[in-house]
Design a protein around this motif. Structure first.
Motif, PDB file in Angstrom:
ATOM      1  N   THR A 150       0.841  -1.184   0.000  1.00 50.17           N
ATOM      2  CA  THR A 150       0.000   0.000   0.000  1.00 50.17           C
ATOM      3  C   THR A 150       0.881   1.240   0.000  1.00 50.17           C
ATOM      4  N   LEU A 151       0.556   2.209  -0.839  1.00 50.54           N
ATOM      5  CA  LEU A 151       1.308   3.448  -0.914  1.00 50.54           C
ATOM      6  C   LEU A 151       1.099   4.293   0.335  1.00 50.54           C
ATOM      7  N   VAL A 152       2.087   5.143   0.638  1.00 54.34           N
ATOM      8  CA  VAL A 152       1.949   6.156   1.679  1.00 54.34           C
ATOM      9  C   VAL A 152       2.328   7.497   1.058  1.00 54.34           C
ATOM     10  N   THR A 153       1.938   8.582   1.716  1.00 51.24           N
ATOM     11  CA  THR A 153       2.237   9.914   1.213  1.00 51.24           C
ATOM     12  C   THR A 153       2.830  10.771   2.318  1.00 51.24           C
ATOM     13  N   ASP A 154       3.568  11.811   1.913  1.00 51.07           N
ATOM     14  CA  ASP A 154       4.151  12.730   2.886  1.00 51.07           C
ATOM     15  C   ASP A 154       3.229  13.907   3.183  1.00 51.07           C
ATOM     16  N   GLY A 155       2.048  13.930   2.598  1.00 58.49           N
ATOM     17  CA  GLY A 155       1.109  15.020   2.812  1.00 58.49           C
ATOM     18  C   GLY A 155       1.255  16.130   1.785  1.00 58.49           C
ATOM     19  N   ALA A 156       2.358  16.130   1.061  1.00 55.72           N
ATOM     20  CA  ALA A 156       2.581  17.125   0.012  1.00 55.72           C
ATOM     21  C   ALA A 156       2.270  16.552  -1.366  1.00 55.72           C
ATOM     22  N   GLY A 157       1.735  15.353  -1.400  1.00 55.79           N
ATOM     23  CA  GLY A 157       1.369  14.735  -2.667  1.00 55.79           C
ATOM     24  C   GLY A 157       2.365  13.743  -3.207  1.00 55.79           C
ATOM     25  N   THR A 158       3.538  13.643  -2.600  1.00 58.09           N
ATOM     26  CA  THR A 158       4.525  12.663  -3.035  1.00 58.09           C
ATOM     27  C   THR A 158       4.139  11.285  -2.525  1.00 58.09           C
ATOM     28  N   LEU A 159       4.239  10.283  -3.397  1.00 56.26           N
ATOM     29  CA  LEU A 159       3.891   8.912  -3.049  1.00 56.26           C
ATOM     30  C   LEU A 159       5.155   8.095  -2.812  1.00 56.26           C
ATOM     31  N   PHE A 160       5.086   7.177  -1.865  1.00 58.58           N
ATOM     32  CA  PHE A 160       6.188   6.274  -1.572  1.00 58.58           C
ATOM     33  C   PHE A 160       5.647   4.849  -1.530  1.00 58.58           C
ATOM     34  N   GLY A 161       6.448   3.897  -2.024  1.00 59.01           N
ATOM     35  CA  GLY A 161       6.023   2.508  -2.015  1.00 59.01           C
ATOM     36  C   GLY A 161       7.204   1.569  -2.159  1.00 59.01           C
ATOM     37  N   THR A 162       6.912   0.301  -2.296  1.00 59.20           N
ATOM     38  CA  THR A 162       7.936  -0.720  -2.439  1.00 59.20           C
ATOM     39  C   THR A 162       7.578  -1.671  -3.572  1.00 59.20           C
ATOM     40  N   THR A 163       8.609  -2.294  -4.136  1.00 63.43           N
ATOM     41  CA  THR A 163       8.399  -3.360  -5.112  1.00 63.43           C
ATOM     42  C   THR A 163       9.005  -4.647  -4.562  1.00 63.43           C
ATOM     43  N   VAL A 164       8.479  -5.759  -5.016  1.00 63.44           N
ATOM     44  CA  VAL A 164       8.965  -7.064  -4.563  1.00 63.44           C
ATOM     45  C   VAL A 164      10.271  -7.425  -5.260  1.00 63.44           C
ATOM     46  N   PHE A 165      10.375  -7.083  -6.538  1.00 64.82           N
ATOM     47  CA  PHE A 165      11.546  -7.443  -7.338  1.00 64.82           C
ATOM     48  C   PHE A 165      12.138  -6.210  -8.002  1.00 64.82           C
ATOM     49  N   GLY A 166      13.213  -6.424  -8.769  1.00 64.82           N
ATOM     50  CA  GLY A 166      13.857  -5.346  -9.491  1.00 64.82           C
ATOM     51  C   GLY A 166      14.739  -4.501  -8.591  1.00 64.82           C
ATOM     52  N   GLY A 167      15.071  -3.325  -9.060  1.00 59.35           N
ATOM     53  CA  GLY A 167      15.993  -2.474  -8.324  1.00 59.35           C
ATOM     54  C   GLY A 167      17.431  -2.852  -8.637  1.00 59.35           C
ATOM     55  N   GLY A 168      18.373  -2.243  -7.922  1.00 60.70           N
ATOM     56  CA  GLY A 168      19.787  -2.420  -8.227  1.00 60.70           C
ATOM     57  C   GLY A 168      20.288  -3.841  -8.157  1.00 60.70           C
ATOM     58  N   VAL A 169      19.807  -4.626  -7.184  1.00 59.91           N
ATOM     59  CA  VAL A 169      20.281  -6.006  -7.056  1.00 59.91           C
ATOM     60  C   VAL A 169      19.178  -7.023  -7.326  1.00 59.91           C
ATOM     61  N   GLY A 170      18.037  -6.556  -7.775  1.00 62.04           N
ATOM     62  CA  GLY A 170      16.966  -7.461  -8.177  1.00 62.04           C
ATOM     63  C   GLY A 170      16.048  -7.925  -7.069  1.00 62.04           C
ATOM     64  N   GLU A 171      16.264  -7.449  -5.862  1.00 60.04           N
ATOM     65  CA  GLU A 171      15.475  -7.937  -4.713  1.00 60.04           C
ATOM     66  C   GLU A 171      14.460  -6.923  -4.219  1.00 60.04           C
ATOM     67  N   GLY A 172      14.077  -5.993  -5.069  1.00 57.42           N
ATOM     68  CA  GLY A 172      13.075  -5.007  -4.693  1.00 57.42           C
ATOM     69  C   GLY A 172      13.677  -3.666  -4.319  1.00 57.42           C
ATOM     70  N   GLU A 173      12.790  -2.677  -4.147  1.00 57.84           N
ATOM     71  CA  GLU A 173      13.257  -1.323  -3.895  1.00 57.84           C
ATOM     72  C   GLU A 173      12.191  -0.530  -3.159  1.00 57.84           C
ATOM     73  N   VAL A 174      12.608   0.588  -2.595  1.00 59.76           N
ATOM     74  CA  VAL A 174      11.696   1.612  -2.112  1.00 59.76           C
ATOM     75  C   VAL A 174      11.704   2.716  -3.165  1.00 59.76           C
ATOM     76  N   PHE A 175      10.536   3.172  -3.588  1.00 57.24           N
ATOM     77  CA  PHE A 175      10.487   4.186  -4.629  1.00 57.24           C
ATOM     78  C   PHE A 175       9.709   5.418  -4.167  1.00 57.24           C
ATOM     79  N   LYS A 176       9.973   6.509  -4.848  1.00 52.78           N
ATOM     80  CA  LYS A 176       9.314   7.789  -4.622  1.00 52.78           C
ATOM     81  C   LYS A 176       8.734   8.249  -5.942  1.00 52.78           C
ATOM     82  N   LEU A 177       7.498   8.708  -5.914  1.00 51.41           N
ATOM     83  CA  LEU A 177       6.833   9.134  -7.149  1.00 51.41           C
ATOM     84  C   LEU A 177       6.044  10.409  -6.890  1.00 51.41           C
ATOM     85  N   LYS A 178       6.310  11.419  -7.691  1.00 48.22           N
ATOM     86  CA  LYS A 178       5.567  12.674  -7.614  1.00 48.22           C
ATOM     87  C   LYS A 178       4.587  12.732  -8.772  1.00 48.22           C
ATOM     88  N   PRO A 179       3.287  12.570  -8.511  1.00 48.14           N
ATOM     89  CA  PRO A 179       2.307  12.572  -9.617  1.00 48.14           C
ATOM     90  C   PRO A 179       2.304  13.915 -10.355  1.00 48.14           C
TER      91      PRO A 179
END
Length: 200
Positions: free
Chosen positions: A171-200
């Motif tokens: 489930t995504l979370v937000t900082d209150g300023a509209g930026t979204l944060f989440g995680t992936t199960v796979f991918g990223g630098g070593v293939g084991e998932g990542e934390v991402f930031k997304l500004k719509p």
């Protein structure tokens, strides 16, 4: 996620009375033919200021058109107006409404609701980049504005090892300023998932 009158999960309410919790089933999923009303709700629901509930189901709705997801239905966004056993469910969106599931498929995480009532979420498959997850797509981040679903980001956009991640399942979370944060199960630098930031 499971159980209920049809075996495809329920939405329920727990009420505390006299020190005892009582359960009321608000809705039994897959009450409609071919589970067009959703099946297998796996994530928590969110509530708006009027008390309406919103959630996703992993399956139900439309059959997946993506070649890597054949034989599955692709999940829905639903609205539930709680009223005990007389609660009413409405389907707001059926995933894989776009060709090759470019709008996402199989939402696994919960929804995030903002102050305007817009809903944000993720799917673990779909998105049009079909080179990962058994040619099923690497998932999307989406916004649902009440009548329209907008894909904010499709994962594995660069192909290869999916350095930007694939299969956002939480489930995504937000900082209150509209930026979204989440995680992936796979991918990223070593293939084991990542934390991402997304500004719509």
């Amino acid at each position: 996620f499971d159980g209920g009158s049809s075996g495809y999960g329920t939405a329920y309410q727990l009420s505390l009375k006299g020190g005892v919790w009582n359960q009321t089933i608000l809705y039994n999923f897959c009450s409609q033919a071919e589970c067009t009303d959703g099946a297998y709700p796996a994530a928590p629901m969110v509530q708006d200021s009027s008390g309406n509930l919103y959630g996703t189901t992993e399956e139900g709705g439309l059959a997946c058109s993506n070649a890597g997801l054949q034989g599955l239905s692709c999940g829905v966004i639903f609205k539930l107006v709680p009223n005990g056993n007389a609660s009413q469910e409405t389907i707001l969106y059926q995933f894989c409404s776009q060709d090759d599931c470019k709008d996402g498929a199989i939402p696994d995480g919960g929804l995030l609701i903002d102050n305007s009532g817009n809903l944000f979420g993720t799917t673990v498959h779909g998105g049009g980049n079909d080179n990962q997850q058994g040619n099923a797509g690497a998932g999307v981040v989406f916004e649902f504005t009440g009548s329209r679903l907008n894909v904010l980001y499709s994962f594995c956009a660069g192909g290869g090892l999916c350095a930007d991640g694939w299969a956002p399942a939480g489930t995504l979370v937000t900082d209150g300023a509209g930026t979204l944060f989440g995680t992936t199960v796979f991918g990223g630098g070593v293939g084991e998932g990542e934390v991402f930031k997304l500004k719509p």
